[in-house]
Design a protein around this motif. Structure first.
Motif, PDB file in Angstrom:
ATOM      1  N   GLU A 106       0.828  -1.197   0.000  1.00  9.97           N
ATOM      2  CA  GLU A 106       0.000   0.000   0.000  1.00  9.97           C
ATOM      3  C   GLU A 106       0.870   1.256   0.000  1.00  9.97           C
ATOM      4  O   GLU A 106       1.950   1.273   0.599  1.00  9.97           O
ATOM      5  CB  GLU A 106      -0.933   0.016   1.224  1.00  9.97           C
ATOM      6  N   ILE A 107       0.377   2.287  -0.666  1.00 10.24           N
ATOM      7  CA  ILE A 107       1.106   3.541  -0.763  1.00 10.24           C
ATOM      8  C   ILE A 107       0.083   4.672  -0.746  1.00 10.24           C
ATOM      9  O   ILE A 107      -1.071   4.493  -1.137  1.00 10.24           O
ATOM     10  CB  ILE A 107       1.962   3.579  -2.058  1.00 10.24           C
ATOM     11  N   VAL A 108       0.528   5.837  -0.271  1.00 10.01           N
ATOM     12  CA  VAL A 108      -0.333   7.020  -0.285  1.00 10.01           C
ATOM     13  C   VAL A 108       0.279   8.015  -1.264  1.00 10.01           C
ATOM     14  O   VAL A 108       1.311   8.637  -0.986  1.00 10.01           O
ATOM     15  CB  VAL A 108      -0.452   7.655   1.118  1.00 10.01           C
ATOM     16  N   THR A 109      -0.358   8.147  -2.427  1.00  7.83           N
ATOM     17  CA  THR A 109       0.150   9.073  -3.446  1.00  7.83           C
ATOM     18  C   THR A 109      -0.955   9.301  -4.476  1.00  7.83           C
ATOM     19  O   THR A 109      -2.081   8.816  -4.321  1.00  7.83           O
ATOM     20  CB  THR A 109       1.432   8.517  -4.108  1.00  7.83           C
ATOM     21  N   ASP A 110      -0.625  10.006  -5.546  1.00  3.09           N
ATOM     22  CA  ASP A 110      -1.597  10.290  -6.602  1.00  3.09           C
ATOM     23  C   ASP A 110      -1.788   9.034  -7.463  1.00  3.09           C
ATOM     24  O   ASP A 110      -0.883   8.616  -8.176  1.00  3.09           O
ATOM     25  CB  ASP A 110      -1.115  11.462  -7.463  1.00  3.09           C
ATOM     26  N   VAL A 143       4.460   7.642   2.000  1.00  2.00           N
ATOM     27  CA  VAL A 143       3.512   8.703   2.345  1.00  2.00           C
ATOM     28  C   VAL A 143       4.107  10.016   1.866  1.00  2.00           C
ATOM     29  O   VAL A 143       5.309  10.261   2.050  1.00  2.00           O
ATOM     30  CB  VAL A 143       3.255   8.757   3.877  1.00  2.00           C
ATOM     31  N   PRO A 144       3.326  10.894   1.220  1.00  2.00           N
ATOM     32  CA  PRO A 144       3.865  12.183   0.772  1.00  2.00           C
ATOM     33  C   PRO A 144       4.471  12.967   1.919  1.00  2.00           C
ATOM     34  O   PRO A 144       4.013  12.854   3.051  1.00  2.00           O
ATOM     35  CB  PRO A 144       2.632  12.885   0.185  1.00  2.00           C
ATOM     36  N   PRO A 145       5.515  13.765   1.683  1.00  2.00           N
ATOM     37  CA  PRO A 145       6.198  14.535   2.752  1.00  2.00           C
ATOM     38  C   PRO A 145       5.236  15.375   3.593  1.00  2.00           C
ATOM     39  O   PRO A 145       5.345  15.420   4.800  1.00  2.00           O
ATOM     40  CB  PRO A 145       7.175  15.418   1.961  1.00  2.00           C
ATOM     41  N   GLN A 146       4.250  16.037   2.949  1.00  2.00           N
ATOM     42  CA  GLN A 146       3.343  16.900   3.701  1.00  2.00           C
ATOM     43  C   GLN A 146       2.474  16.074   4.648  1.00  2.00           C
ATOM     44  O   GLN A 146       2.159  16.507   5.758  1.00  2.00           O
ATOM     45  CB  GLN A 146       2.460  17.742   2.758  1.00  2.00           C
ATOM     46  N   LEU A 165       7.168  15.473  -9.252  1.00  2.00           N
ATOM     47  CA  LEU A 165       6.016  16.134  -8.653  1.00  2.00           C
ATOM     48  C   LEU A 165       5.522  15.359  -7.429  1.00  2.00           C
ATOM     49  O   LEU A 165       4.995  15.937  -6.481  1.00  2.00           O
ATOM     50  CB  LEU A 165       4.899  16.251  -9.698  1.00  2.00           C
ATOM     51  N   MET A 166       5.711  14.022  -7.438  1.00  2.00           N
ATOM     52  CA  MET A 166       5.241  13.164  -6.348  1.00  2.00           C
ATOM     53  C   MET A 166       6.306  12.958  -5.266  1.00  2.00           C
ATOM     54  O   MET A 166       6.117  12.155  -4.350  1.00  2.00           O
ATOM     55  CB  MET A 166       4.803  11.807  -6.922  1.00  2.00           C
ATOM     56  N   ASP A 200      11.207   4.011   4.377  1.00  2.00           N
ATOM     57  CA  ASP A 200       9.974   4.757   4.125  1.00  2.00           C
ATOM     58  C   ASP A 200       9.700   4.962   2.636  1.00  2.00           C
ATOM     59  O   ASP A 200       8.896   5.782   2.251  1.00  2.00           O
ATOM     60  CB  ASP A 200      10.040   6.125   4.820  1.00  2.00           C
ATOM     61  N   LYS A 201      10.400   4.187   1.798  1.00  2.00           N
ATOM     62  CA  LYS A 201      10.217   4.304   0.350  1.00  2.00           C
ATOM     63  C   LYS A 201       9.869   2.944  -0.259  1.00  2.00           C
ATOM     64  O   LYS A 201      10.114   1.896   0.334  1.00  2.00           O
ATOM     65  CB  LYS A 201      11.480   4.851  -0.333  1.00  2.00           C
ATOM     66  N   ILE A 202       9.315   2.995  -1.461  1.00  2.00           N
ATOM     67  CA  ILE A 202       9.047   1.796  -2.256  1.00  2.00           C
ATOM     68  C   ILE A 202       9.731   1.973  -3.602  1.00  2.00           C
ATOM     69  O   ILE A 202       9.600   3.036  -4.236  1.00  2.00           O
ATOM     70  CB  ILE A 202       7.532   1.580  -2.461  1.00  2.00           C
ATOM     71  N   SER A 203      10.476   0.953  -4.018  1.00  2.00           N
ATOM     72  CA  SER A 203      11.111   0.994  -5.339  1.00  2.00           C
ATOM     73  C   SER A 203      10.392   0.020  -6.263  1.00  2.00           C
ATOM     74  O   SER A 203      10.027  -1.085  -5.860  1.00  2.00           O
ATOM     75  CB  SER A 203      12.593   0.633  -5.248  1.00  2.00           C
TER      76      SER A 203
END
Length: 467
Positions: free
Chosen positions: A346-350, A459-462, A435-436, A383-386
């Protein structure tokens, strides 16, 4: 290849558009004759059928069709014929369902019985028929003047009071000259409209080339200007491209939609050769539309008009959908297309931008791989996915690495001719990744394959700072 370098991005875009629009105009002009003939005949058939039945309901009685017309019955039929409106009418026969001619303008035919023809059977089955036919002077049912070698033949059923079963059939013949003139007029009007549209597009696109060339020439003289001026110019260019792409998509969608209607047979049955030519028009139009869409996506990002819409989703589901859509293409080439189980994360992004990125990478991998495999691999790194797209395709020469991620650029012009494409896919990937909040890397060896890897935060930085 050196000659192509002298053409600007705008010039290449405009030249491609002119060639495709001209091809569309030529093909539509070739096909318009038979289609418009069918359309005008159908229109005449519908108008005449409605008028004939309304007039019959006003002037005739159902019992007039039981026996050959005499006395008052014949007078009613004569009033009916006098009020008919049919182009160039010169012969008429009115039948009952038993094959008896109950009325005709040829006295000797009234009361005669003939076997029902296919046209009469179709009319009795509530199917009106109209067409341009050749006359046979030796036919015992007709006494046509020899000077009329062809004309309009029309068969329409007559019903009374909402009855489903017709009480009779009107068979009329008219001179074809009027209808042929109408067909020629509609065809000529259509061709003129197509020609005017193409001229307008050519003038518009020529103006774009001139304006773009002048803009580029003036900006080239001011390369030493401040960074702010350079960024403002880039935004102006992107907004211009975005606006023009919208303007080009409207006529393109209309042309593609019209071709699809023709292929569906809504305006009449097409011959195999006509379908073949229309599919060429459809493919050419969709190719240009894809180019316009790519330019529009890129210009939106560069103009700063793109906003992220983040949500939680499983990246494995998205990758699986894209692999499924490319499986038929890969199967034709004998390529094994797969993903690892680790991709279900699972990921939180556009969601939409993530799909565009993977769609471009997997599409490139399948396109440039002639044999072997394409595999999508996923790994979790803190905290990243490749996500890596690994292929055994043609690879990239080391001296061509610098050409990647540049608009309208491919490693070799020969690749464009052999595999197609606009050279915008990797540019859109890189812009969206940045942008992401992610990055993209690649490694490749000519003749052995390539690996493109993207790194995205879970998860996005914000969102991380808020939590």
């Amino acid at each position: 290849m050196k000659t192509m370098k002298h053409f600007s991005v705008f010039s290449q875009f405009v030249l491609l558009g002119i060639v495709i629009f001209l091809a569309i105009g030529i093909f539509l002009s070739m096909l318009v004759g038979p289609l418009l003939t069918s359309f005008v005949l159908k229109q005449q058939e519908l108008n005449s059928s409605v008028f004939f039945n309304r007039l019959a309901a006003e002037l005739l009685l159902p019992e007039d069709f039981v026996q050959p017309a005499v006395g008052e019955s014949k007078a009613r039929f004569e009033r009916f014929v006098d009020n008919l409106q049919f182009p160039g009418l010169f012969r008429i026969k009115i039948w009952n369902p038993r094959g008896t001619i109950v009325y005709s303008d040829e006295e000797q035919l009234i009361g005669r019985v003939f076997p029902l023809t296919d046209d009469l059977k179709n009319a009795l089955a509530l199917k009106s028929e109209i067409g341009i036919v050749s006359f046979d002077p030796n036919d015992p049912q007709t006494l046509y003047e020899k000077k009329f070698k062809e004309g309009i033949a029309f068969y329409t059923p007559l019903t009374f009071g909402g009855e489903v079963k017709p009480v009779g059939v009107v068979e009329v013949y008219g001179r074809s000259g009027f209808l042929i003139q109408q067909i020629d007029k509609v065809r000529n009007d259509f061709i003129v409209r197509i020609a005017l549209s193409l001229v307008f597009m050519f003038i518009t696109l020529s103006f774009i080339v001139w304006r773009a060339s002048e803009t580029i020439r003036l900006r080239t003289k001011n390369l030493e200007a401040a960074l702010f001026d350079a960024q403002a110019a880039a935004r102006a260019k992107s907004e211009f491209l975005s606006t023009m792409s919208h303007e080009l998509r409207t006529p393109l969608n209309s042309i593609i939609g019209f071709v699809k209607i023709l292929l569906m047979g809504l305006t009449g049955e097409l011959q195999p050769e006509q379908k073949k030519q229309l599919r060429v028009v459809e493919q050419s139009g969709e190719h240009l539309l894809n180019l316009v869409n790519d330019v529009l996506d890129l210009s939106r990002i560069e103009a700063g008009k793109s906003e992220l819409v983040s949500k939680t989703f499983d990246i494995g589901d998205v990758i699986g959908d894209i692999i499924s859509s490319h499986t038929p293409q890969a199967a034709v080439k004998g390529i094994a297309l797969s993903k690892t189980d680790a991709c279900h994360q699972e990921i939180v992004t556009d969601h939409q931008r993530f799909k565009v990125i993977l769609l471009n990478l997997i599409n490139n991998a399948v396109k440039f791989t002639k044999q072997g495999s394409v595999n999508v691999q996923c790994h979790v790194l803190d905290d990243k996915i490749s996500i890596s797209v690994v292929d055994t395709g043609i690879g990239i020469k080391e001296e061509d690495f610098g050409k990647l991620f540049k608009p309208f650029g491919q490693a070799d012009m020969g690749i464009t001719r052999e595999f197609g494409g606009t050279g915008l896919g990797l540019v859109i990937v890189k812009k969206n990744i940045e942008l992401m909040g992610g990055t993209v890397e690649f490694s490749s060896e000519s003749g052995k394959g390539s690996t493109f890897t993207i790194f995205l935060p879970k998860v996005p930085p914000q969102n991380r700072s808020k939590s």
